[in-house]
Design a protein around this motif. Structure first.
Motif, PDB file in Angstrom:
ATOM      1  N   ARG A  79      32.695 -69.059 -26.361  1.00 46.20           N
ATOM      2  CA  ARG A  79      32.995 -68.165 -27.489  1.00 46.20           C
ATOM      3  C   ARG A  79      33.758 -68.960 -28.543  1.00 46.20           C
ATOM      4  O   ARG A  79      34.983 -69.051 -28.501  1.00 46.20           O
ATOM      5  N   LEU A  88      36.669 -67.449 -30.635  1.00 44.53           N
ATOM      6  CA  LEU A  88      37.891 -67.234 -29.854  1.00 44.53           C
ATOM      7  C   LEU A  88      38.658 -68.544 -29.703  1.00 44.53           C
ATOM      8  O   LEU A  88      39.893 -68.564 -29.767  1.00 44.53           O
ATOM      9  N   ARG A 111      42.486 -69.527 -30.941  1.00 45.40           N
ATOM     10  CA  ARG A 111      43.491 -70.206 -30.127  1.00 45.40           C
ATOM     11  C   ARG A 111      44.069 -71.403 -30.869  1.00 45.40           C
ATOM     12  O   ARG A 111      45.283 -71.627 -30.897  1.00 45.40           O
ATOM     13  N   SER A 164      50.320 -57.075 -26.405  1.00 40.86           N
ATOM     14  CA  SER A 164      49.251 -56.888 -25.416  1.00 40.86           C
ATOM     15  C   SER A 164      48.695 -55.474 -25.443  1.00 40.86           C
ATOM     16  O   SER A 164      47.533 -55.255 -25.112  1.00 40.86           O
ATOM     17  N   LEU A 186      45.063 -56.135 -26.393  1.00 41.39           N
ATOM     18  CA  LEU A 186      44.336 -56.231 -25.126  1.00 41.39           C
ATOM     19  C   LEU A 186      44.180 -54.876 -24.436  1.00 41.39           C
ATOM     20  O   LEU A 186      43.643 -54.804 -23.330  1.00 41.39           O
ATOM     21  N   GLU A 193      46.383 -53.140 -23.052  1.00 39.20           N
ATOM     22  CA  GLU A 193      47.206 -53.038 -21.864  1.00 39.20           C
ATOM     23  C   GLU A 193      48.326 -52.021 -22.109  1.00 39.20           C
ATOM     24  O   GLU A 193      48.795 -51.855 -23.233  1.00 39.20           O
ATOM     25  N   ILE A 197      47.929 -64.416 -25.830  1.00 41.74           N
ATOM     26  CA  ILE A 197      46.985 -63.305 -25.735  1.00 41.74           C
ATOM     27  C   ILE A 197      45.553 -63.804 -25.876  1.00 41.74           C
ATOM     28  O   ILE A 197      44.651 -63.372 -25.139  1.00 41.74           O
ATOM     29  N   SER A 198      45.321 -64.740 -26.794  1.00 38.81           N
ATOM     30  CA  SER A 198      43.968 -65.294 -26.940  1.00 38.81           C
ATOM     31  C   SER A 198      43.595 -66.130 -25.723  1.00 38.81           C
ATOM     32  O   SER A 198      42.427 -66.183 -25.329  1.00 38.81           O
ATOM     33  N   ARG A 239      44.482 -65.379 -22.673  1.00 40.51           N
ATOM     34  CA  ARG A 239      44.072 -64.388 -21.677  1.00 40.51           C
ATOM     35  C   ARG A 239      42.652 -63.930 -21.934  1.00 40.51           C
ATOM     36  O   ARG A 239      41.844 -63.780 -21.012  1.00 40.51           O
ATOM     37  N   ALA A 240      42.332 -63.709 -23.218  1.00 45.49           N
ATOM     38  CA  ALA A 240      40.982 -63.261 -23.561  1.00 45.49           C
ATOM     39  C   ALA A 240      39.946 -64.337 -23.249  1.00 45.49           C
ATOM     40  O   ALA A 240      38.793 -64.025 -22.934  1.00 45.49           O
ATOM     41  N   ASP A 298      36.531 -69.331 -19.535  1.00 50.93           N
ATOM     42  CA  ASP A 298      35.529 -69.904 -20.436  1.00 50.93           C
ATOM     43  C   ASP A 298      35.349 -71.404 -20.254  1.00 50.93           C
ATOM     44  O   ASP A 298      34.528 -72.012 -20.936  1.00 50.93           O
ATOM     45  N   GLU A 349      49.348 -69.225 -19.774  1.00 53.57           N
ATOM     46  CA  GLU A 349      49.903 -67.936 -20.144  1.00 53.57           C
ATOM     47  C   GLU A 349      51.420 -67.902 -19.999  1.00 53.57           C
ATOM     48  O   GLU A 349      52.045 -66.911 -20.329  1.00 53.57           O
TER      49      GLU A 349
END
Length: 307
Positions: free
Chosen positions: A67, A70, A74, A112, A116, A118, A165-166, A168-169, A173, A301
Protein backbone atom coordinates in the motif's frame (compact mmCIF):
# COMPACT_ATOMS: atom_id res chain seq x y z
CA UNK A 1 12.61 -14.32 35.40
CA UNK A 2 13.89 -16.60 32.65
CA UNK A 3 17.27 -16.04 30.99
CA UNK A 4 15.70 -15.07 27.63
CA UNK A 5 13.53 -12.45 29.28
CA UNK A 6 16.45 -10.96 31.20
CA UNK A 7 18.63 -10.83 28.10
CA UNK A 8 15.73 -9.35 26.13
CA UNK A 9 15.35 -6.51 28.62
CA UNK A 10 19.09 -5.82 28.56
CA UNK A 11 19.09 -5.72 24.75
CA UNK A 12 16.14 -3.33 24.73
CA UNK A 13 17.76 -1.07 27.33
CA UNK A 14 20.92 -0.97 25.22
CA UNK A 15 18.85 -0.13 22.15
CA UNK A 16 16.86 2.67 23.75
CA UNK A 17 20.03 4.08 25.32
CA UNK A 18 21.62 4.17 21.86
CA UNK A 19 18.84 6.46 20.67
CA UNK A 20 19.69 9.03 23.32
CA UNK A 21 23.36 8.77 22.38
CA UNK A 22 22.35 9.61 18.80
CA UNK A 23 20.29 12.57 20.02
CA UNK A 24 23.29 13.87 21.96
CA UNK A 25 25.44 13.62 18.83
CA UNK A 26 22.82 15.63 16.94
CA UNK A 27 22.90 18.32 19.62
CA UNK A 28 26.68 18.71 19.22
CA UNK A 29 25.97 20.07 15.71
CA UNK A 30 23.84 22.96 17.00
CA UNK A 31 25.04 26.20 15.42
CA UNK A 32 27.29 24.38 12.93
CA UNK A 33 24.69 23.47 10.30
CA UNK A 34 20.94 23.72 9.69
CA UNK A 35 18.97 21.23 11.84
CA UNK A 36 16.80 20.52 8.78
CA UNK A 37 19.89 19.68 6.74
CA UNK A 38 21.23 17.48 9.56
CA UNK A 39 17.98 15.51 9.51
CA UNK A 40 18.06 15.21 5.70
CA UNK A 41 21.68 14.03 5.61
CA UNK A 42 21.20 11.59 8.50
CA UNK A 43 18.23 9.95 6.78
CA UNK A 44 19.85 9.93 3.35
CA UNK A 45 22.76 7.97 4.79
CA UNK A 46 20.43 5.69 6.76
CA UNK A 47 18.14 5.05 3.80
CA UNK A 48 21.07 4.07 1.57
CA UNK A 49 22.56 1.75 4.17
CA UNK A 50 19.25 0.05 5.01
CA UNK A 51 18.36 -0.32 1.32
CA UNK A 52 21.65 -2.11 0.65
CA UNK A 53 20.94 -4.49 3.53
CA UNK A 54 17.42 -5.20 2.25
CA UNK A 55 18.65 -5.75 -1.31
CA UNK A 56 21.23 -8.23 -0.09
CA UNK A 57 18.95 -10.12 2.29
CA UNK A 58 15.59 -10.14 0.47
CA UNK A 59 16.25 -9.11 -3.13
CA UNK A 60 14.59 -6.52 -5.42
CA UNK A 61 11.06 -7.80 -4.83
CA UNK A 62 11.19 -6.59 -1.22
CA UNK A 63 11.13 -2.97 -2.43
CA UNK A 64 7.52 -3.21 -3.62
CA UNK A 65 5.19 -2.01 -0.85
CA UNK A 66 1.64 -3.35 -0.79
CA UNK A 67 0.00 0.00 0.00
CA UNK A 68 2.16 2.77 -1.38
CA UNK A 69 0.16 5.73 -0.07
CA UNK A 70 0.19 4.30 3.45
CA UNK A 71 3.97 4.03 3.28
CA UNK A 72 4.15 7.65 2.08
CA UNK A 73 2.05 8.66 5.09
CA UNK A 74 4.46 6.82 7.41
CA UNK A 75 7.40 8.60 5.82
CA UNK A 76 5.74 12.02 6.05
CA UNK A 77 4.93 11.53 9.75
CA UNK A 78 8.46 10.37 10.55
CA UNK A 79 9.88 13.35 8.66
CA UNK A 80 7.67 15.74 10.65
CA UNK A 81 8.60 14.13 13.96
CA UNK A 82 12.31 14.21 13.13
CA UNK A 83 12.37 17.80 11.89
CA UNK A 84 10.58 19.05 14.99
CA UNK A 85 12.73 17.06 17.41
CA UNK A 86 16.08 17.88 15.80
CA UNK A 87 15.15 21.57 15.68
CA UNK A 88 14.10 21.41 19.34
CA UNK A 89 17.30 19.87 20.70
CA UNK A 90 19.34 22.49 18.85
CA UNK A 91 17.86 25.17 21.15
CA UNK A 92 16.61 23.28 24.23
CA UNK A 93 18.09 21.02 26.87
CA UNK A 94 18.14 17.41 25.67
CA UNK A 95 16.26 16.10 28.73
CA UNK A 96 13.53 18.74 28.41
CA UNK A 97 12.92 17.98 24.73
CA UNK A 98 12.89 14.25 25.48
CA UNK A 99 10.40 14.67 28.33
CA UNK A 100 7.97 16.58 26.11
CA UNK A 101 8.34 14.01 23.31
CA UNK A 102 7.18 11.30 25.72
CA UNK A 103 3.65 12.72 25.63
CA UNK A 104 3.23 10.75 22.38
CA UNK A 105 1.53 7.70 24.01
CA UNK A 106 -1.28 10.01 25.14
CA UNK A 107 -1.67 11.32 21.59
CA UNK A 108 -1.68 7.75 20.28
CA UNK A 109 -4.44 6.75 22.70
CA UNK A 110 -6.55 9.79 21.82
CA UNK A 111 -6.09 9.56 18.04
CA UNK A 112 -6.63 5.80 17.84
CA UNK A 113 -10.33 6.38 18.42
CA UNK A 114 -11.15 8.58 15.40
CA UNK A 115 -8.45 7.18 13.10
CA UNK A 116 -8.49 3.44 13.88
CA UNK A 117 -12.01 3.22 15.31
CA UNK A 118 -10.63 1.92 18.59
CA UNK A 119 -12.45 2.60 21.84
CA UNK A 120 -10.81 5.33 23.90
CA UNK A 121 -10.63 3.98 27.46
CA UNK A 122 -11.67 6.10 30.48
CA UNK A 123 -8.05 6.04 31.75
CA UNK A 124 -7.00 8.04 28.68
CA UNK A 125 -9.41 10.88 29.50
CA UNK A 126 -8.12 10.85 33.07
CA UNK A 127 -4.43 10.87 32.11
CA UNK A 128 -4.65 13.45 29.32
CA UNK A 129 -5.12 16.53 31.55
CA UNK A 130 -2.52 15.12 33.96
CA UNK A 131 0.00 14.80 31.13
CA UNK A 132 -0.82 18.34 29.98
CA UNK A 133 0.05 19.62 33.46
CA UNK A 134 3.42 17.89 33.10
CA UNK A 135 3.87 19.45 29.66
CA UNK A 136 3.15 22.93 31.02
CA UNK A 137 5.67 22.45 33.84
CA UNK A 138 8.40 21.49 31.37
CA UNK A 139 7.44 24.23 28.91
CA UNK A 140 7.30 26.94 31.58
CA UNK A 141 10.90 28.25 31.42
CA UNK A 142 11.42 27.41 27.74
CA UNK A 143 8.29 29.17 26.52
CA UNK A 144 9.28 32.36 28.31
CA UNK A 145 12.71 32.26 26.67
CA UNK A 146 12.04 30.71 23.25
CA UNK A 147 8.37 31.40 22.55
CA UNK A 148 6.48 28.96 20.35
CA UNK A 149 9.73 27.21 19.37
CA UNK A 150 9.54 25.52 22.78
CA UNK A 151 6.48 23.62 21.54
CA UNK A 152 8.48 21.78 18.86
CA UNK A 153 8.91 18.60 20.98
CA UNK A 154 5.13 18.45 21.48
CA UNK A 155 4.67 18.79 17.71
CA UNK A 156 7.23 16.01 17.29
CA UNK A 157 5.21 13.83 19.68
CA UNK A 158 2.05 14.51 17.67
CA UNK A 159 3.71 13.51 14.37
CA UNK A 160 5.18 10.47 16.06
CA UNK A 161 1.75 9.43 17.32
CA UNK A 162 0.43 9.63 13.76
CA UNK A 163 3.37 7.50 12.65
CA UNK A 164 2.57 4.88 15.29
CA UNK A 165 -1.03 4.76 14.10
CA UNK A 166 0.05 4.42 10.46
CA UNK A 167 2.45 1.67 11.54
CA UNK A 168 -0.46 -0.21 13.06
CA UNK A 169 -2.45 0.20 9.86
CA UNK A 170 0.52 -1.08 7.83
CA UNK A 171 1.22 -4.11 10.07
CA UNK A 172 1.93 -7.21 8.01
CA UNK A 173 2.78 -5.33 4.80
CA UNK A 174 6.38 -6.52 4.83
CA UNK A 175 9.30 -7.76 6.90
CA UNK A 176 10.66 -5.69 9.77
CA UNK A 177 13.64 -4.61 7.63
CA UNK A 178 11.54 -3.72 4.58
CA UNK A 179 9.16 -1.65 6.69
CA UNK A 180 12.14 0.21 8.12
CA UNK A 181 13.48 0.80 4.60
CA UNK A 182 10.11 2.06 3.31
CA UNK A 183 9.71 4.61 6.08
CA UNK A 184 13.33 5.82 5.89
CA UNK A 185 13.35 6.11 2.09
CA UNK A 186 10.01 7.93 1.99
CA UNK A 187 10.88 10.27 4.85
CA UNK A 188 14.10 11.34 3.11
CA UNK A 189 12.51 13.32 0.20
CA UNK A 190 10.34 15.26 2.66
CA UNK A 191 13.42 16.07 4.76
CA UNK A 192 15.43 17.19 1.73
CA UNK A 193 12.52 19.38 0.61
CA UNK A 194 12.28 20.92 4.10
CA UNK A 195 16.03 21.65 4.16
CA UNK A 196 15.76 23.27 0.72
CA UNK A 197 12.83 25.46 1.77
CA UNK A 198 14.67 26.39 4.96
CA UNK A 199 17.75 27.42 2.98
CA UNK A 200 15.79 29.70 0.64
CA UNK A 201 13.75 31.14 3.51
CA UNK A 202 16.64 33.43 4.34
CA UNK A 203 16.74 32.42 8.02
CA UNK A 204 20.43 32.41 9.06
CA UNK A 205 20.08 29.28 11.21
CA UNK A 206 18.62 27.32 8.27
CA UNK A 207 21.25 28.15 5.65
CA UNK A 208 22.76 25.04 4.05
CA UNK A 209 26.37 25.27 2.92
CA UNK A 210 28.91 22.56 2.26
CA UNK A 211 29.11 20.55 5.50
CA UNK A 212 32.37 20.02 7.32
CA UNK A 213 33.64 16.44 7.26
CA UNK A 214 32.92 16.14 10.98
CA UNK A 215 29.23 16.87 10.38
CA UNK A 216 29.04 14.11 7.76
CA UNK A 217 30.79 11.76 10.19
CA UNK A 218 28.42 12.64 13.03
CA UNK A 219 25.33 12.21 10.82
CA UNK A 220 26.68 8.81 9.82
CA UNK A 221 27.15 7.89 13.49
CA UNK A 222 23.56 8.95 14.25
CA UNK A 223 22.29 6.78 11.38
CA UNK A 224 24.29 3.83 12.72
CA UNK A 225 23.19 4.29 16.34
CA UNK A 226 19.52 4.58 15.30
CA UNK A 227 19.61 1.45 13.14
CA UNK A 228 21.51 -0.43 15.84
CA UNK A 229 18.96 0.73 18.43
CA UNK A 230 16.05 -0.62 16.43
CA UNK A 231 17.85 -3.91 15.84
CA UNK A 232 18.57 -4.31 19.57
CA UNK A 233 15.01 -3.37 20.51
CA UNK A 234 13.70 -5.88 17.97
CA UNK A 235 15.91 -8.64 19.40
CA UNK A 236 14.79 -7.71 22.89
CA UNK A 237 11.15 -7.91 21.88
CA UNK A 238 11.58 -11.35 20.30
CA UNK A 239 13.06 -12.65 23.56
CA UNK A 240 10.97 -10.90 26.21
CA UNK A 241 7.84 -9.76 24.37
CA UNK A 242 6.62 -6.25 23.54
CA UNK A 243 4.60 -5.91 26.75
CA UNK A 244 7.72 -6.49 28.87
CA UNK A 245 9.94 -4.28 26.74
CA UNK A 246 7.60 -1.27 26.43
CA UNK A 247 8.46 0.46 29.76
CA UNK A 248 12.18 0.16 29.00
CA UNK A 249 11.89 2.99 26.48
CA UNK A 250 11.89 5.50 29.35
CA UNK A 251 15.56 4.66 29.89
CA UNK A 252 16.06 7.23 27.13
CA UNK A 253 15.10 9.97 29.59
CA UNK A 254 17.72 8.88 32.13
CA UNK A 255 20.44 8.63 29.48
CA UNK A 256 19.44 11.97 27.93
CA UNK A 257 19.61 13.68 31.33
CA UNK A 258 23.04 12.19 32.07
CA UNK A 259 24.45 13.07 28.63
CA UNK A 260 22.96 16.54 28.79
CA UNK A 261 24.77 17.17 32.06
CA UNK A 262 28.08 15.56 31.06
CA UNK A 263 28.35 17.01 27.54
CA UNK A 264 26.48 20.31 27.69
CA UNK A 265 26.29 21.18 31.38
CA UNK A 266 22.47 21.08 31.31
CA UNK A 267 20.80 20.74 34.70
CA UNK A 268 16.97 20.60 34.59
CA UNK A 269 15.30 22.54 37.41
CA UNK A 270 12.92 20.90 39.88
CA UNK A 271 9.65 21.95 38.13
CA UNK A 272 11.01 20.50 34.88
CA UNK A 273 11.93 17.23 36.56
CA UNK A 274 8.49 17.19 38.20
CA UNK A 275 6.80 17.71 34.84
CA UNK A 276 8.91 14.96 33.26
CA UNK A 277 7.94 12.61 36.10
CA UNK A 278 4.25 13.36 35.53
CA UNK A 279 4.51 12.76 31.76
CA UNK A 280 6.43 9.50 32.16
CA UNK A 281 4.15 8.39 34.99
CA UNK A 282 1.11 8.98 32.80
CA UNK A 283 2.67 6.92 30.02
CA UNK A 284 3.56 4.07 32.35
CA UNK A 285 0.10 4.07 33.95
CA UNK A 286 -1.46 3.98 30.49
CA UNK A 287 0.70 0.96 29.67
CA UNK A 288 -0.12 -0.79 32.96
CA UNK A 289 -3.87 -0.32 32.52
CA UNK A 290 -3.90 -1.53 28.90
CA UNK A 291 -5.21 -5.10 28.53
CA UNK A 292 -2.31 -7.35 27.50
CA UNK A 293 -4.06 -8.50 24.32
CA UNK A 294 -4.44 -4.90 23.21
CA UNK A 295 -0.85 -3.86 23.83
CA UNK A 296 1.38 -3.18 20.81
CA UNK A 297 2.87 -6.26 19.20
CA UNK A 298 5.70 -4.70 17.25
CA UNK A 299 8.72 -2.62 18.13
CA UNK A 300 7.61 0.08 15.71
CA UNK A 301 4.54 0.75 17.85
CA UNK A 302 6.50 1.51 20.99
CA UNK A 303 7.17 5.14 21.97
CA UNK A 304 10.54 5.25 20.20
CA UNK A 305 11.27 6.96 16.93
CA UNK A 306 14.07 6.36 14.48
CA UNK A 307 15.38 9.88 14.69
Amino acid sequence: MQHDERSGILLAVAGFSSLSVGDAIVKTMAGEWSPLAVAALRFTIGAIGLSLLLWRSEGPSAFRPKRGWLQVARGFCLAGATLCFFSAIFVMQLAEAMALAFVSPIFVALLSGPLLKEKVRPAVWLLTPLALIGVMLVLRPNFAELGWVACLPVASAFFFALMVISNRAAAGDGSALSMQVFIACLATPFLIAAATVGHFSGAPALQVGMPDWSIVLRCTLVAITASTAHWLAFLGTTRAGAATIAPMTYVQMLVATALGYLLFGDVPDLPTLGGATIIIGAGLFLWLTTPRAARPKTVDEEPVAER
